[in-house]
Design an enzyme around this catalytic site. Structure first.
Site, mmCIF file in Angstrom:
data_model
loop_
_atom_site.group_PDB
_atom_site.id
_atom_site.type_symbol
_atom_site.label_atom_id
_atom_site.label_comp_id
_atom_site.label_asym_id
_atom_site.label_seq_id
_atom_site.Cartn_x
_atom_site.Cartn_y
_atom_site.Cartn_z
ATOM 1 N N GLU A 61 0.849 -1.135 0.054
ATOM 2 C CA GLU A 61 0.122 0.221 -0.115
ATOM 3 C C GLU A 61 0.852 1.208 0.018
ATOM 4 O O GLU A 61 0.690 2.327 -0.837
ATOM 5 C CB GLU A 61 -0.804 -0.103 1.288
ATOM 6 C CG GLU A 61 -1.614 1.446 1.509
ATOM 7 C CD GLU A 61 -2.729 1.575 0.262
ATOM 8 O OE1 GLU A 61 -3.273 2.817 0.500
ATOM 9 O OE2 GLU A 61 -2.963 0.859 -0.511
ATOM 10 N N HIS A 64 2.538 1.843 -3.359
ATOM 11 C CA HIS A 64 1.678 2.331 -4.548
ATOM 12 C C HIS A 64 1.315 3.840 -3.980
ATOM 13 O O HIS A 64 1.292 4.441 -5.139
ATOM 14 C CB HIS A 64 0.305 1.490 -4.316
ATOM 15 C CG HIS A 64 -0.830 2.022 -4.993
ATOM 16 N ND1 HIS A 64 -0.756 2.300 -6.595
ATOM 17 C CD2 HIS A 64 -2.072 2.582 -5.028
ATOM 18 C CE1 HIS A 64 -1.617 2.500 -7.098
ATOM 19 N NE2 HIS A 64 -2.638 2.811 -6.141
ATOM 20 N N HIS A 126 -12.525 3.230 -9.549
ATOM 21 C CA HIS A 126 -11.125 3.888 -9.222
ATOM 22 C C HIS A 126 -10.258 3.286 -10.428
ATOM 23 O O HIS A 126 -9.544 4.323 -10.881
ATOM 24 C CB HIS A 126 -10.539 3.213 -7.860
ATOM 25 C CG HIS A 126 -9.342 4.025 -7.548
ATOM 26 N ND1 HIS A 126 -8.128 2.896 -7.619
ATOM 27 C CD2 HIS A 126 -9.203 5.212 -6.854
ATOM 28 C CE1 HIS A 126 -7.350 3.988 -7.093
ATOM 29 N NE2 HIS A 126 -7.769 5.133 -6.475
ATOM 30 N N HIS A 216 -19.398 -10.132 -16.067
ATOM 31 C CA HIS A 216 -17.961 -9.689 -16.611
ATOM 32 C C HIS A 216 -17.500 -10.719 -17.794
ATOM 33 O O HIS A 216 -17.163 -10.125 -18.711
ATOM 34 C CB HIS A 216 -17.048 -9.611 -15.487
ATOM 35 C CG HIS A 216 -15.644 -9.362 -16.134
ATOM 36 N ND1 HIS A 216 -15.503 -8.133 -16.702
ATOM 37 C CD2 HIS A 216 -14.619 -9.991 -16.141
ATOM 38 C CE1 HIS A 216 -13.963 -8.163 -17.200
ATOM 39 N NE2 HIS A 216 -13.484 -9.260 -16.770
ATOM 40 N N HIS A 278 -3.550 -9.667 -16.557
ATOM 41 C CA HIS A 278 -4.900 -9.483 -16.979
ATOM 42 C C HIS A 278 -5.286 -8.016 -16.983
ATOM 43 O O HIS A 278 -5.616 -7.237 -17.681
ATOM 44 C CB HIS A 278 -5.913 -10.234 -15.831
ATOM 45 C CG HIS A 278 -7.230 -10.119 -16.643
ATOM 46 N ND1 HIS A 278 -7.739 -10.631 -17.830
ATOM 47 C CD2 HIS A 278 -8.347 -9.731 -16.079
ATOM 48 C CE1 HIS A 278 -8.995 -10.583 -17.757
ATOM 49 N NE2 HIS A 278 -9.474 -9.827 -16.841
#
Length: 322
Positions: A61, A64, A126, A216, A278
């Site tokens: 975290e 990032h 996001h 999806h 992906h």
């Protein structure tokens, strides 16, 4: 070409890579469950500049956040630099503003999610907002290379069917991106143990997480088919325009890679590297589609680039069905 533009090209490439790291880093945070690695504290980590208790989630975290902050500074510098150096190019100023504004918005959404929490449906936005910022930076980089005559996309001719494919696919691709982000944020990645069907013993989902996952998959399957149709159309009618022809070929290869890694996510039981690949492929695909959109908008604004003839005149065979 002058040295300043040469330096700008290099800086733009590095900034584009930094934005790609922001996207992959965000996916890494979500997939490893590290969104609260620093607790409910932002921009500090557990209320400290240098946390005492170091955990893997905290490292992910905090890394990032640092990468996102550095990328934000780089995007701001790139926006100002490009504005001054190639501001005469029509799209430059718009892309400069979009790239920075959307990066700030995604940062604020991330901060709000940490401090106050957000629903899964809001958090799924996001990644999509970050994707728009990445695409804007990528397009800004390509405009700089165009201004330096390194690449050329002049004298394009796009007929109505091709513009329809470009407009429709990029809008639909954003829906696919959202459904994929929703899968991650609702922890529905392994809700269906089989592929392409949800389960070997039944055809339809029976609970919420399965519906999210299969929704999806259906959306992703349709975009594969649509891009294949567009690529075939480009192969038949646009071989003389390499930027369109190869753009769709690359888009088709990327969507196949995205589909393959999506299936492997299930087969490998959410292998982290496959899951990040992906996210990488869909990011690259959206970038390619964004450039095709830019080219389509150019031809729309400049009718002289499109084929025009008096009403009733027959089009040449090579252009008739474009």
């Amino acid at each position: 070409m002058q040295r300043p533009l040469h330096s700008l090209k290099w800086f733009a490439c590095v900034t584009t890579l930094a934005m790609l790291f922001v996207l992959i880093g965000g996916a890494l945070v979500t997939k490893t469950g590290s969104s609260l690695g620093c607790g409910r504290s932002w921009p500090l980590c557990n209320g400290q500049w240098l946390p005492d208790d170091i955990t893997p989630e905290l490292v992910i975290e905090l890394s990032h956040r640092l990468v996102s902050g550095l990328a934000g500074i780089m995007v701001l510098i790139l926006s100002i630099w490009a504005w001054r150096a190639v501001g005469h190019v029509r799209e430059t100023k718009f892309l400069a503003v979009v790239s920075f504004v959307f990066l700030v918005v995604q940062g604020l959404i991330g901060a709000a999610a940490v401090v106050w929490g957000q629903s899964d449906f809001v958090l799924a936005l996001h990644f999509g907002i970050s994707l728009i910022s990445f695409a804007a930076v990528l397009l800004l980089t390509l405009l700089i290379f165009e201004a330096d005559k390194t690449i050329s996309a002049a004298s394009l001719t796009l007929r109505r069917p091709m513009r329809f494919h470009i407009y429709g696919i990029i809008i639909y691709s954003y829906i696919v991106v959202y459904t994929g982000a929703l899968v991650r944020h609702t922890n529905a990645s392994l809700a269906c143990p089989s592929w392409p069907l949800c389960a070997k013993t039944r055809l339809f989902p029976v609970q919420f997480h399965e519906w999210v996952q299969m929704g999806h998959r259906l959306a992703a399957g349709l975009i594969v088919i649509w891009i294949a149709i567009a690529a075939l159309h480009a192969a038949r009618h646009y071989r003389s325009q390499p930027v369109i022809y190869y753009g769709w070929i690359i888009a088709f290869l990327l969507v196949l890679a995205q589909m393959a890694t999506g299936a492997l996510v299930v087969f490998t039981q959410l292998n982290l590297y496959v899951a990040l690949a992906h996210a990488f492929f869909i990011s690259c695909l959206f970038g390619v589609l964004s450039y095709l959109l830019l080219l389509a908008l150019r031809t729309r604004r400049n009718p002289a680039q499109s084929v025009s003839r008096p009403v009733g005149e027959t089009a040449p065979a090579a252009l008739k069905y474009r």
